[in-house]
Enzyme design. Structure first.
Site, PDB file in Angstrom:
ATOM      1  N   ASN A   1      -5.192  12.675   1.050  1.00  0.00           N
ATOM      2  CA  ASN A   1      -4.315  11.821   1.852  1.00  0.00           C
ATOM      3  C   ASN A   1      -5.190  11.032   2.827  1.00  0.00           C
ATOM      4  O   ASN A   1      -6.414  11.185   2.844  1.00  0.00           O
ATOM      5  CB  ASN A   1      -3.272  12.676   2.587  1.00  0.00           C
ATOM      6  CG  ASN A   1      -2.147  11.842   3.162  1.00  0.00           C
ATOM      7  OD1 ASN A   1      -1.543  11.037   2.438  1.00  0.00           O
ATOM      8  ND2 ASN A   1      -1.858  11.987   4.441  1.00  0.00           N
ATOM      9  N   LYS A   2      -4.548  10.193   3.596  1.00  0.00           N
ATOM     10  CA  LYS A   2      -5.279   9.296   4.498  1.00  0.00           C
ATOM     11  C   LYS A   2      -6.289  10.054   5.353  1.00  0.00           C
ATOM     12  O   LYS A   2      -6.009  11.158   5.812  1.00  0.00           O
ATOM     13  CB  LYS A   2      -4.259   8.561   5.381  1.00  0.00           C
ATOM     14  CG  LYS A   2      -4.810   7.520   6.297  1.00  0.00           C
ATOM     15  CD  LYS A   2      -5.691   6.498   5.622  1.00  0.00           C
ATOM     16  CE  LYS A   2      -5.036   5.751   4.485  1.00  0.00           C
ATOM     17  NZ  LYS A   2      -5.982   4.854   3.763  1.00  0.00           N
TER      18      LYS A   2
ATOM     19  N   ARG B   1      -7.346   0.023  -6.762  1.00  0.00           N
ATOM     20  CA  ARG B   1      -7.635   1.045  -5.746  1.00  0.00           C
ATOM     21  C   ARG B   1      -7.859   2.384  -6.458  1.00  0.00           C
ATOM     22  O   ARG B   1      -7.136   2.703  -7.395  1.00  0.00           O
ATOM     23  CB  ARG B   1      -6.496   1.141  -4.708  1.00  0.00           C
ATOM     24  CG  ARG B   1      -6.433  -0.111  -3.833  1.00  0.00           C
ATOM     25  CD  ARG B   1      -5.592   0.075  -2.602  1.00  0.00           C
ATOM     26  NE  ARG B   1      -6.182   0.990  -1.652  1.00  0.00           N
ATOM     27  CZ  ARG B   1      -5.529   1.467  -0.588  1.00  0.00           C
ATOM     28  NH1 ARG B   1      -4.269   1.114  -0.371  1.00  0.00           N
ATOM     29  NH2 ARG B   1      -6.115   2.295   0.244  1.00  0.00           N
TER      30      ARG B   1
ATOM     31  N   ARG C   1       0.863  -1.173   0.000  1.00  0.00           N
ATOM     32  CA  ARG C   1       0.000   0.000   0.000  1.00  0.00           C
ATOM     33  C   ARG C   1       0.910   1.237   0.000  1.00  0.00           C
ATOM     34  O   ARG C   1       2.129   1.129   0.020  1.00  0.00           O
ATOM     35  CB  ARG C   1      -1.023   0.009   1.141  1.00  0.00           C
ATOM     36  CG  ARG C   1      -0.711  -0.725   2.402  1.00  0.00           C
ATOM     37  CD  ARG C   1       0.339  -0.104   3.285  1.00  0.00           C
ATOM     38  NE  ARG C   1       0.123   1.319   3.462  1.00  0.00           N
ATOM     39  CZ  ARG C   1       1.070   2.171   3.760  1.00  0.00           C
ATOM     40  NH1 ARG C   1       2.323   1.762   3.921  1.00  0.00           N
ATOM     41  NH2 ARG C   1       0.837   3.440   3.894  1.00  0.00           N
ATOM     42  N   GLY C   2       0.247   2.423  -0.005  1.00  0.00           N
ATOM     43  CA  GLY C   2       1.026   3.647  -0.144  1.00  0.00           C
ATOM     44  C   GLY C   2       1.124   3.966  -1.627  1.00  0.00           C
ATOM     45  O   GLY C   2       1.462   3.083  -2.439  1.00  0.00           O
ATOM     46  N   ALA C   3       0.830   5.213  -1.963  1.00  0.00           N
ATOM     47  CA  ALA C   3       0.684   5.557  -3.383  1.00  0.00           C
ATOM     48  C   ALA C   3       1.890   5.158  -4.256  1.00  0.00           C
ATOM     49  O   ALA C   3       1.718   4.495  -5.293  1.00  0.00           O
ATOM     50  CB  ALA C   3       0.383   7.049  -3.506  1.00  0.00           C
TER      51      ALA C   3
ATOM     52  N   ASP D   1      -1.760  10.902  -1.664  1.00  0.00           N
ATOM     53  CA  ASP D   1      -2.127   9.859  -2.622  1.00  0.00           C
ATOM     54  C   ASP D   1      -2.518  10.443  -3.965  1.00  0.00           C
ATOM     55  O   ASP D   1      -2.487   9.756  -4.983  1.00  0.00           O
ATOM     56  CB  ASP D   1      -3.274   9.034  -2.043  1.00  0.00           C
ATOM     57  CG  ASP D   1      -2.819   8.344  -0.772  1.00  0.00           C
ATOM     58  OD1 ASP D   1      -2.297   7.228  -0.859  1.00  0.00           O
ATOM     59  OD2 ASP D   1      -2.920   8.964   0.306  1.00  0.00           O
TER      60      ASP D   1
ATOM     61  N   GLN E   1      -1.989   2.506  10.052  1.00  0.00           N
ATOM     62  CA  GLN E   1      -0.695   2.531   9.361  1.00  0.00           C
ATOM     63  C   GLN E   1       0.369   3.263  10.180  1.00  0.00           C
ATOM     64  O   GLN E   1       1.558   2.996  10.045  1.00  0.00           O
ATOM     65  CB  GLN E   1      -0.825   3.203   7.989  1.00  0.00           C
ATOM     66  CG  GLN E   1      -1.606   2.395   6.962  1.00  0.00           C
ATOM     67  CD  GLN E   1      -3.048   2.811   6.915  1.00  0.00           C
ATOM     68  OE1 GLN E   1      -3.629   3.211   7.919  1.00  0.00           O
ATOM     69  NE2 GLN E   1      -3.663   2.718   5.742  1.00  0.00           N
TER      70      GLN E   1
HETATM   71  O1  MRU Z   1      -4.489   3.276   2.261  1.00  0.00           O
HETATM   72  P1  MRU Z   1      -2.992   3.413   2.146  1.00  0.00           P
HETATM   73  O2  MRU Z   1      -2.246   2.875   3.297  1.00  0.00           O
HETATM   74  O3  MRU Z   1      -2.480   2.941   0.806  1.00  0.00           O
HETATM   75  O4  MRU Z   1      -2.852   4.970   2.181  1.00  0.00           O
HETATM   76  C1  MRU Z   1      -1.857   5.634   1.578  1.00  0.00           C
HETATM   77  C2  MRU Z   1      -0.974   6.200   2.554  1.00  0.00           C
HETATM   78  O5  MRU Z   1      -0.118   5.521   3.046  1.00  0.00           O
HETATM   79  C3  MRU Z   1      -1.111   7.568   2.973  1.00  0.00           C
HETATM   80  O6  MRU Z   1      -2.233   8.241   2.607  1.00  0.00           O
HETATM   81  C4  MRU Z   1       0.171   8.291   2.716  1.00  0.00           C
HETATM   82  O7  MRU Z   1       0.218   9.339   3.568  1.00  0.00           O
HETATM   83  C5  MRU Z   1       0.403   8.662   1.276  1.00  0.00           C
HETATM   84  S1  MRU Z   1       1.352   7.501   0.393  1.00  0.00           S
HETATM   85  C6  MRU Z   1       2.997   8.085   0.544  1.00  0.00           C
END
Ligand code: MRU
Length: 363
Positions: free
Chosen positions: A253-254, A90, A53-55, A243, A202
């Protein structure tokens, strides 16, 4: 970065055109396990179930997913099928589309017989580029942190971060954590407030784990704590990942990031967004209207997993039987709340002009 003294990236291959290895992030922080992706479907499921996960890492995994897809079928139909399967995994992180478009363009220009090699080469390049981008973000962010640290006369520099925009969210370094790691290496007494980041945790599970393995002082806090800390002068800067960021600087973002940005604004705390250019969506400028926000299964809100005293991983229910739950995975922080964007090309205001000044031709 290092795990128990050994250097890792989050994704790699062991052999030419081989299977793809990833760190299984659903097992952290209690188990460190490597998962192997053999097929296109394995790659798609790894993204959907957040094994990765993570963009930026979603983008790199999708690129390797295309390569695995080419091993199965490299004609036009195979190319289209691989792209279509992966793009659905996603919705919010735009790096997914960016990486898939890059690989598809390269593969479209070569004969099917050359596509396996070309896809692996393209995926490796995307992975290497991510590492270079994050290192550059780290250097630019370090300059910002140095300036703030200079005002603190040796006292610890308190940085708050949300979710995991660490090396686990990327191929290496992380986006928001790259300046933190570099500040730590440079001898700046940095300390990180780590938002737990419900519902997937996370922050508590991943950011705390990686900072701990790297020896960076940190404290995990409940998500609602940041405002209180800022009111009491206990946060010198916030830095988060993203993201998807629009061409005008709105930042998805999250979930929960927006509330931190509001609290930062109210308390005069700088709010930085670490932004690799593949995360900029140059096609859109209104984040609230145009960024699709992923809604995930309610089970992530109603239940939580953890380690028992006798070292078993167990999942327990948190909410009463029958209570409905909602699970919005991201929110959008309007550009006006962002102090600056930290990109691989330097630091810019979160405005259309600011982004254009660094990326005049898009990317
Ligand atoms: O749902 P996730 O864990 O894939 O979410 C993405 C993230 O980890 C965060 O939003 C993050 O801050 C951006 S990705 C570097």
């Amino acid at each position: 970065m290092k795990v128990d003294g050994r250097s890792y990236r989050t994704i790699w291959t062991k052999a030419h055109a081989g299977d793809v290895s990833v760190i299984d992030q659903t097992k952290l922080p209690h188990r460190f396990e490597i998962a192997t992706l053999h097929t296109l479907e394995d790659a798609a499921r790894a993204i959907e179930t957040m094994v990765v996960r993570g963009a930026p890492l979603i983008g790199a995994t999708a690129a390797y997913g295309m390569a695995l897809g080419m091993r199965e079928r490299a004609d036009e139909q195979g190319l289209r099928a691989a792209y279509d399967r992966l793009i659905r995994t996603r919705p919010t992180a735009v790096n997914l589309r960016w990486a898939l478009d890059e690989v598809r363009k390269i593969l479209g220009d070569v004969a099917p017989s050359a596509r396996i090699d070309a896809a692996y080469a393209a995926a490796a390049e995307i992975a290497d580029e991510d590492v270079a981008i994050n290192a550059a973000i780290g250097r630019h962010g370090l300059d910002l942190f140095r300036r703030i640290a200079a005002t603190k006369r040796g006292k610890r520099l308190n940085i708050l971060t949300h979710c995991n925009a660490g090396w686990l969210a990327t191929v290496d370094w992380g986006t928001a954590t790259a300046p933190i790691y570099m500040a730590h290496e440079a001898g700046i007494p940095v300390h990180v407030w780590v938002d737990e980041t419900r519902p997937r945790n996370q922050g508590a599970f991943l950011t705390a784990w990686e900072l701990g393995h790297h020896g960076v002082p940190h404290t995990v806090i409940a998500d609602n704590t940041g405002g209180h800390l800022m009111q009491h002068g206990m946060v010198d800067a916030v830095i988060v990942g993203t993201d998807r960021t629009t061409a005008a600087g709105d930042v998805a973002n999250k979930i929960g990031t927006y509330l931190k940005a509001l609290a930062a604004k109210d308390n005069g705390v700088p709010f930085y967004v670490a932004l690799p250019s593949p995360t900029i969506d140059f096609r859109i400028s209104d984040g609230l209207k145009e960024i699709p926000i992923e809604e995930r299964h309610g089970h992530e809100v109603s239940h939580i997993a953890g380690r028992t005293a006798d070292d078993r991983i167990e999942t327990v229910q948190l909410v009463p039987d029958g209570s409905p739950v909602a699970n919005y995975a991201f929110d959008v922080t309007p550009a006006r709340l962002v102090t600056a964007l930290v990109t691989e090309r330097g630091v810019a205001p979160a405005t259309a002009e600011g982004i254009r000044s660094l990326f005049p031709d898009g990317r």
